[in-house]
Design an enzyme around this catalytic site. Structure first.
Site, mmCIF file in Angstrom:
data_model
loop_
_atom_site.group_PDB
_atom_site.id
_atom_site.type_symbol
_atom_site.label_atom_id
_atom_site.label_comp_id
_atom_site.label_asym_id
_atom_site.label_seq_id
_atom_site.Cartn_x
_atom_site.Cartn_y
_atom_site.Cartn_z
ATOM 1 N N THR A 92 3.665 -50.861 -36.953
ATOM 2 C CA THR A 92 5.089 -50.956 -37.239
ATOM 3 C C THR A 92 5.241 -51.323 -38.704
ATOM 4 O OG1 THR A 92 7.191 -51.964 -36.551
ATOM 5 C CG2 THR A 92 5.253 -53.407 -36.618
ATOM 6 N N GLU A 123 13.959 -42.822 -41.063
ATOM 7 C CA GLU A 123 13.123 -43.741 -41.833
ATOM 8 C C GLU A 123 11.716 -43.176 -41.970
ATOM 9 O OE1 GLU A 123 14.995 -47.977 -40.225
ATOM 10 O OE2 GLU A 123 13.022 -47.338 -39.565
ATOM 11 N N HIS A 141 14.471 -55.103 -38.427
ATOM 12 C CA HIS A 141 13.111 -55.462 -37.979
ATOM 13 C C HIS A 141 13.137 -56.822 -37.281
ATOM 14 C CE1 HIS A 141 8.846 -54.285 -37.951
ATOM 15 N NE2 HIS A 141 8.663 -55.569 -37.733
ATOM 16 N N HIS A 194 12.133 -43.058 -36.709
ATOM 17 C CA HIS A 194 11.099 -43.312 -37.716
ATOM 18 C C HIS A 194 9.848 -42.529 -37.331
ATOM 19 C CE1 HIS A 194 9.106 -46.487 -40.526
ATOM 20 N NE2 HIS A 194 8.392 -45.375 -40.505
ATOM 21 N N ARG A 232 3.892 -40.033 -20.587
ATOM 22 C CA ARG A 232 3.677 -39.190 -19.418
ATOM 23 C C ARG A 232 3.621 -37.701 -19.758
ATOM 24 N NH1 ARG A 232 4.448 -41.623 -14.280
ATOM 25 N NH2 ARG A 232 4.037 -39.527 -13.481
#
Length: 238
Positions: free
Chosen positions: A100, A70, A191, A43, A18
């Site tokens: 990812t 990360e 993960h 990350h 937004r």
């Protein structure tokens, strides 16, 4: 107890959608810590599609627990980490266009590069961790780089666990954990860990110091509430 570090990338994604400051990322990090989480993970990626580099800088003065950054150690990322000096840096071999993280390091092929980067961070007293697949040779290779810890890439565990073959799913991670301990490496994991699979993983992977959980935790919080979900994870990690 295994520590819970909450990855807040998804909160940044929602905010960015937004163009404003809702949800407030800095306040969210404070709240998550107040709910009991022992760490905050971010990350940042080169396109800043979720965590922005400025977020990573501003969070340094907000996070009162452990702060983990990360990312792929490209020059821009290295400069960021050296500026912020988080508790821990986790090195992840992401392609720039990766949606990812999808693989661990080949710690044998990239040994010299990893040694150089890790020495750079450790010279500034930043704890280092390398993202690796649950393969004994990769764990052994990681030990030769001088890293403090490894983070096991757990997507394969989550996928196999979901089919009901939990013992098959966790076996390589148990073996990797044993080897890491023998080699003097601290052990993290992350993960696709979730409320469904985290307890079994914790019970079967020895010497697990920290898990980093973001996507599942935020999704679960839409139904169950963020404070409640953080505490549900903490109970499963005891």
């Amino acid at each position: 107890m295994t520590k819970l570090s909450v990855n807040i990338n998804k909160l940044a994604t929602l905010r960015n959608s937004r163009g404003g400051n809702v949800p407030n990322l800095l306040q969210s990090a404070k709240d998550i810590e107040s709910f009991g989480a022992q760490g905050i993970t971010v990350h940042p990626r080169p396109d800043e599609r979720h965590i922005k580099y400025q977020d990573a800088v501003e969070l340094k003065d907000i996070v009162s627990t452990e702060y983990n950054i990360e990312g792929n150690p490209i020059p821009k990322f290295i400069d960021l980490v050296l500026k912020v000096k988080p508790t821990q840096v986790t090195l992840v071999p992401d392609a720039e266009d990766a949606i990812t993280s999808n693989a661990g390091w080949d710690t044998i092929k990239h040994k010299d590069f990893l040694i150089e980067v890790i020495q750079t961070f450790k010279s500034e007293d930043i704890r280092t961790s390398i993202f690796v697949d649950p393969v004994v040779e990769m764990v052994e290779g990681a030990a030769e780089t001088g890293t403090d810890r490894i983070e096991l890439y757990t997507e394969s565990y989550a996928q196999i666990f979901a089919t009901g073959r939990e013992h098959e799913a966790v076996k390589p991670f148990t073996e990797a954990g044993i080897v890491a301990k023998k080699l003097g490496l601290g052990l993290n994991a992350g993960h696709d860990l979730s409320l469904d699979n985290i307890k079994f993983f914790k019970e079967h992977v020895p010497n697990l110091l920290e898990v980093s959980i973001g996507h599942a935790l935020i999704c679960e919080s839409l139904y169950l509430g963020l404070e409640n979900v953080v505490n549900m994870y903490l109970n499963r990690l005891k």
